[in-house]
Design a protein around this motif. Sequence first.
Motif, PDB file in Angstrom:
ATOM      1  N   TRP A  57      10.379   8.756  -1.046  1.00 39.62           N
ATOM      2  CA  TRP A  57      10.706   7.144  -1.221  1.00 39.62           C
ATOM      3  C   TRP A  57      10.232   6.743  -0.161  1.00 39.62           C
ATOM      4  CZ3 TRP A  57      10.674   4.645  -5.495  1.00 39.62           C
ATOM      5  CH2 TRP A  57      11.318   5.189  -6.744  1.00 39.62           C
ATOM      6  N   ALA A  58      10.411   7.163   1.234  1.00 38.35           N
ATOM      7  CA  ALA A  58      10.012   6.822   2.646  1.00 38.35           C
ATOM      8  C   ALA A  58       8.297   6.606   2.688  1.00 38.35           C
ATOM      9  CB  ALA A  58      10.617   7.622   3.601  1.00 38.35           C
ATOM     10  N   THR A  59       7.754   7.636   2.088  1.00 34.87           N
ATOM     11  CA  THR A  59       6.346   7.513   1.660  1.00 34.87           C
ATOM     12  C   THR A  59       5.779   6.275   0.969  1.00 34.87           C
ATOM     13  OG1 THR A  59       6.372  10.204   2.211  1.00 34.87           O
ATOM     14  CG2 THR A  59       4.238   9.018   1.538  1.00 34.87           C
ATOM     15  N   GLY A  60       6.714   6.032   0.062  1.00 30.57           N
ATOM     16  CA  GLY A  60       6.320   5.159  -0.797  1.00 30.57           C
ATOM     17  C   GLY A  60       6.226   3.957  -0.120  1.00 30.57           C
ATOM     18  N   VAL A  61       7.386   3.589   0.803  1.00 30.18           N
ATOM     19  CA  VAL A  61       7.462   2.308   1.541  1.00 30.18           C
ATOM     20  C   VAL A  61       5.941   2.234   2.572  1.00 30.18           C
ATOM     21  CG1 VAL A  61       8.674   1.213   3.495  1.00 30.18           C
ATOM     22  CG2 VAL A  61       9.808   2.365   1.839  1.00 30.18           C
ATOM     23  N   LEU A  62       5.615   3.505   3.284  1.00 27.51           N
ATOM     24  CA  LEU A  62       4.306   3.427   3.771  1.00 27.51           C
ATOM     25  C   LEU A  62       3.063   3.109   3.208  1.00 27.51           C
ATOM     26  CD1 LEU A  62       5.241   6.152   6.393  1.00 27.51           C
ATOM     27  CD2 LEU A  62       5.981   3.860   6.568  1.00 27.51           C
TER      28      LEU A  62
ATOM     29  N   ALA B 293       2.971   1.351   0.128  1.00 27.45           N
ATOM     30  CA  ALA B 293       3.073   0.254  -0.817  1.00 27.45           C
ATOM     31  C   ALA B 293       2.048  -1.012  -0.046  1.00 27.45           C
ATOM     32  CB  ALA B 293       4.467  -0.230  -0.767  1.00 27.45           C
ATOM     33  N   PRO B 294       1.969  -1.079   1.114  1.00 27.89           N
ATOM     34  CA  PRO B 294       0.808  -2.213   1.581  1.00 27.89           C
ATOM     35  C   PRO B 294      -0.432  -1.819   1.370  1.00 27.89           C
ATOM     36  CG  PRO B 294       2.281  -1.413   3.408  1.00 27.89           C
ATOM     37  CD  PRO B 294       2.627  -0.389   2.200  1.00 27.89           C
TER      38      PRO B 294
ATOM     39  N   ALA C 217      -1.382   0.269  -1.419  1.00 23.66           N
ATOM     40  CA  ALA C 217      -1.675  -0.156  -2.824  1.00 23.66           C
ATOM     41  C   ALA C 217      -1.701  -1.591  -3.122  1.00 23.66           C
ATOM     42  CB  ALA C 217      -0.395   0.444  -3.424  1.00 23.66           C
ATOM     43  N   ALA C 218      -0.752  -2.358  -2.496  1.00 25.80           N
ATOM     44  CA  ALA C 218      -0.742  -4.189  -2.758  1.00 25.80           C
ATOM     45  C   ALA C 218      -2.097  -4.803  -2.332  1.00 25.80           C
ATOM     46  CB  ALA C 218       0.265  -4.605  -1.808  1.00 25.80           C
ATOM     47  N   VAL C 219      -2.624  -4.219  -1.275  1.00 26.43           N
ATOM     48  CA  VAL C 219      -3.822  -4.908  -0.912  1.00 26.43           C
ATOM     49  C   VAL C 219      -5.066  -4.625  -1.873  1.00 26.43           C
ATOM     50  CG1 VAL C 219      -5.895  -4.525   0.982  1.00 26.43           C
ATOM     51  CG2 VAL C 219      -3.673  -4.741   1.666  1.00 26.43           C
TER      52      VAL C 219
ATOM     53  N   ALA D 142      -4.606  -3.936  -5.020  1.00 28.52           N
ATOM     54  CA  ALA D 142      -4.390  -4.317  -6.393  1.00 28.52           C
ATOM     55  C   ALA D 142      -4.504  -6.028  -6.305  1.00 28.52           C
ATOM     56  CB  ALA D 142      -2.800  -4.301  -6.828  1.00 28.52           C
ATOM     57  N   ALA D 143      -3.999  -6.422  -5.085  1.00 32.07           N
ATOM     58  CA  ALA D 143      -4.081  -7.993  -4.960  1.00 32.07           C
ATOM     59  C   ALA D 143      -5.504  -8.640  -4.873  1.00 32.07           C
ATOM     60  CB  ALA D 143      -3.176  -8.516  -3.899  1.00 32.07           C
ATOM     61  N   GLY D 144      -6.304  -7.636  -4.094  1.00 34.70           N
ATOM     62  CA  GLY D 144      -7.736  -7.999  -3.869  1.00 34.70           C
ATOM     63  C   GLY D 144      -8.507  -8.078  -5.371  1.00 34.70           C
TER      64      GLY D 144
ATOM     65  N   ALA E 110      -7.050  -8.367  -8.204  1.00 39.99           N
ATOM     66  CA  ALA E 110      -6.620  -9.546  -8.963  1.00 39.99           C
ATOM     67  C   ALA E 110      -6.976 -10.867  -8.475  1.00 39.99           C
ATOM     68  CB  ALA E 110      -4.919  -9.458  -9.051  1.00 39.99           C
TER      69      ALA E 110
END
Lengths: 224, 337
Positions: free
Chosen positions: B298-303, B305-306, B308-310, B312-314, B316
């Motif tokens: 889960w800690a790796t997931g936190v690192l 997440a940015p 993945a978001a960049v 996906a958001a780009g 979208a």
Amino acid sequence: MEKLLESEGKVLRHDRTVRIIHWLIALSCFVLVFSGFGQMPVYKRYMITDLPGLTWTADYFITLKMHYVAAVILVFASFWHVVYHGIRRDNGLVPRKGDFGESVRIMKAIITGGQEPPSDKYLAEQRLAYVFMAGTIAVLILTGIIKTVKSMGFVLPEGLVFWSTQLHNLGAALIVFGIVAHLGAFIVPANLKLLGSMFHGKVDLEYVKHRHSIWYEKLKRRSR
Amino acid sequence: MDKISRRSFFRRTVAAGAAGAVIMAKGAASANGAAGQPMATVIDLTRCDGCANQNTPLCVAACQSKNRSRFPEPVKPIMDYWPRKGFEDWSDKKGLRDRLTPYNWLYVQKVTVDGKTVYAPRRCMHCDEPTCAYLCPFGVIAKNGDGSVVIDPDGCFGGAKCRDVCPWGVPMRQAGVGLYLKLAPKLGGGGVMYKCDMCHDLVKQGKNPACVTACPQGAMTFGDRSAMKQLAEARSKEIGGYVYGASENGGTSTFYVSPVSFAAIDRALKEQKVVDGKPGRSGMPLKVENKVDQLDGWATGVLLAPVAAVFAAGRAAYKSLASEKNAGDDSDKGGES
């Protein structure tokens, strides 16, 4: 995408993407605050763990896992928000010159029942509140990432860990204040009209014409 | 071959690099605690006799003598931990030597296993992956390059979380001292947590911890961690015995060597009521898993997440703009978010 829905007598204020991201941030923040206070540690001290169904809150590893899961959601949603709206140049929430004075005038009008100055899509105080919330979340994410890296076994400078921890704790207090103020804004009857738009996206056209006349003119121009 | 976790690999890599740099900079040939090299203690239970002829085992007496000036001096009367009644005060039990207290950071357990008397000096294990340091809510527990895990008494609020997450319940709390008294003593905090710091100050000077120096039986050996691990394994092989502390909680800087199994010691400690399940009197449980390590996914997931978001958001945002353009909406990208 925001647009006039004149036949319905509504305006689409927040599209689905915005609503989903808002609720992901909101709900993850609730979980983070709850699990974060569990890490402080206060639940055992204040006997929350004695309440029926809440015994598990004494387990730091359960609340830590909750914190991580919610942090993944918050970090994802926050970065999405910045990148998505940054690329689209959606800048309605960015504060403008004179926002502080205008906020004072709006609040004065609310208290005295006077005439509010015309507003754009967001009220001046909403733009200021946005900076407060976004800034606080940014601090929490940055310091949270440092704390996460430390907990993964990386050796970091002692001072960096110490100050990140203090700032994270301060950020937690500020976000609680921010959430209370955000929800408290709905005590003002005029603001209640905005509440539904965070669920279905729409606000009444007449309300927009009356309170957000600058935005209404923009929407009208765009729909021509 | 010793199993090495990912986090141990990170830490050892960084620590080895840092230590190497220091040694090279100083042009020194020795690699010890003074150079920030991970150190460890081997405690050979075949040699410890609990200093049977002494009132107090000499390691315990040395620890007392070395650390007495750092023992808490609480301001009285001490307030209750509101809304609870009571507080943790050991100041009138300073003479206790059969458990860890804020005034006794090392004690010797005595237990009979299969007819043999076993003496086990007990104190902080100085974990490689200290859950106490990882989870301290005020960031005042440090894992140092020399392997020691040290609580900063000036920043500690005494919430005792470190004790609760320690598999051996080592840190002990004294109320009526510390930073909490200056803030909201009735509402938050509970004192300061105390435990062995591996004589971090002495180790920095290239010296051994006080307990090691004081042991008349040579039951404790202190040195470079990898050498100590090898020593423990060699000694264990020699006597056909067992090692404790090498893998528990992800590995520690304390290696016990015993001719009888630690499962039997742990069982005997409980049966003979040498331990009572309370902090400060721990057994020697086996298979101690590091619970923070288990959340690394889960800690790796936190690192991640940015990242993945960049992406996906780009994607979208691009699709959204393209869709608006196709719809003939040539507004000022009109979004206000």
